[in-house]
Scaffold this motif. Structure first.
Motif, short mmCIF file in Angstrom:
data_model
loop_
_atom_site.label_atom_id
_atom_site.label_comp_id
_atom_site.label_asym_id
_atom_site.label_seq_id
_atom_site.Cartn_x
_atom_site.Cartn_y
_atom_site.Cartn_z
N ASP A 278 0.85 -1.11 -0.04
CA ASP A 278 -0.08 -0.10 0.11
C ASP A 278 0.85 1.28 -0.03
O ASP A 278 0.40 2.36 -0.63
CB ASP A 278 -1.01 -0.10 1.30
N SER A 279 1.89 1.24 0.69
CA SER A 279 2.94 2.40 0.71
C SER A 279 3.53 2.70 -0.75
O SER A 279 3.99 3.94 -0.95
CB SER A 279 4.09 2.23 1.49
N GLU A 280 3.41 1.84 -1.69
CA GLU A 280 4.00 2.06 -2.88
C GLU A 280 2.92 2.72 -3.84
O GLU A 280 3.42 2.68 -5.02
CB GLU A 280 4.58 0.80 -3.36
N LEU A 281 1.69 2.98 -3.38
CA LEU A 281 0.66 3.36 -4.21
C LEU A 281 0.93 4.80 -4.67
O LEU A 281 1.59 5.53 -3.92
CB LEU A 281 -0.73 3.24 -3.65
N ASP A 282 0.47 5.28 -5.69
CA ASP A 282 0.75 6.93 -6.07
C ASP A 282 -0.20 7.49 -4.99
O ASP A 282 -1.03 6.84 -4.37
CB ASP A 282 0.52 6.97 -7.47
#
Length: 269
Positions: free
Chosen positions: A141-145
């Motif tokens: 989730d941290s890697e979402l834009d």
């Protein structure tokens, strides 16, 4: 070296950070007051993101720092209120760190955590901790834009509010039901998000409450529940309805005014 402390002002618990070094930054973006004690000084800053920071010499005692905070407690509290209003009325919700969220009538600063400490998390979580509403995102989730992350954070917070209100609403209904002597059996309770209503009562006497109500003080939650319980006896807002509501909550007008005054903030998504 950074430490943490807190103090109470009225019903509010205010958290602050302590930085053990001399303050050099006199930015215009913060409200600033200096508490002087010879030969030391404590510099207190309230930031626009509602962080309260006390900068003190390394040899300053905890008691000295706490005394400085208490001397300026009203100013700190008022500054927090002012910054919160600026955010709430000017900025639309973006679900990023620094925004204001409410829970049971109190303001909490949202903190979205995406650092390495959460990278081993399988699922993202939401929790209250030290005056902040923490949303800890998993590695994926941290890697979402930014846009997708905001949508995710909103959905996580919405679910957290609903889960909390499920227990709070049932607890308050159980505590209040004895006042509604005209109700023979405990009514069923359902949560449903509504844009302009706090609650409703069906013809069968089933209660529907808006989960956004969990952002309000418990007294306001009680008002809405009692209001809807009165509708079981009187389906419209007749003179008898208002007499009944006054009987079970004599100060309902003041509580309603308090809830109405914050409705724009509580319903803001």
């Amino acid at each position: 070296m950074t430490e943490n402390g807190d103090f109470h002002y009225g019903e509010d618990k205010i958290h602050y950070e302590v930085v053990r070094k001399e303050a050099k930054n006199k930015s215009r973006s913060v409200k600033l007051i200096i508490e002087k004690t010879k030969p030391r000084k404590v510099v207190i800053k309230v930031h626009p993101d509602q962080r309260v920071v006390a900068t003190a010499p390394v040899d300053a005692s905890d008691e000295m720092i706490h005394d400085a905070m208490m001397k300026r407690a009203r100013w700190i509290w008022q500054s927090l209120q002012d910054f919160a209003k600026q955010q709430d009325h000017v900025l639309p919700k973006r679900y990023v760190s620094g925004e204001t969220q409410f829970y049971l009538g109190r303001r909490y600063v949202l903190k979205v955590i995406t650092d390495a400490k959460t990278n081993d998390k399988i699922n993202s979580t939401v929790k209250l901790s030290r005056g902040k509403l923490h949303v800890e995102l998993s590695q994926n989730d941290s890697e979402l834009d930014a846009e997708k992350r905001a949508v995710l954070v909103k959905s996580l917070i919405d679910k957290w509010y609903k889960d909390k209100f499920t227990s709070v609403s049932r607890e308050r209904l159980e505590a209040l039901i004895h006042k509604a002597s005209w109700v023979e059996n405990n009514p069923s309770l359902k949560l449903m998000t509504m844009k302009k209503q706090w609650g409703s009562c069906s013809n069968k006497g089933n209660l529907i409450l808006n989960p956004h109500l969990v952002k309000a003080p418990k007294e306001c939650i009680d008002y809405v529940i009692l209001h809807e319980l009165c509708h079981i006896a009187e389906h419209n807002h007749s003179e008898h309805f208002w007499r009944l509501l006054t009987q079970v909550m004599p100060n309902w007008k003041e509580v309603k005014a308090r809830l109405d005054g914050m409705a724009e903030l509580y319903l803001n998504e």
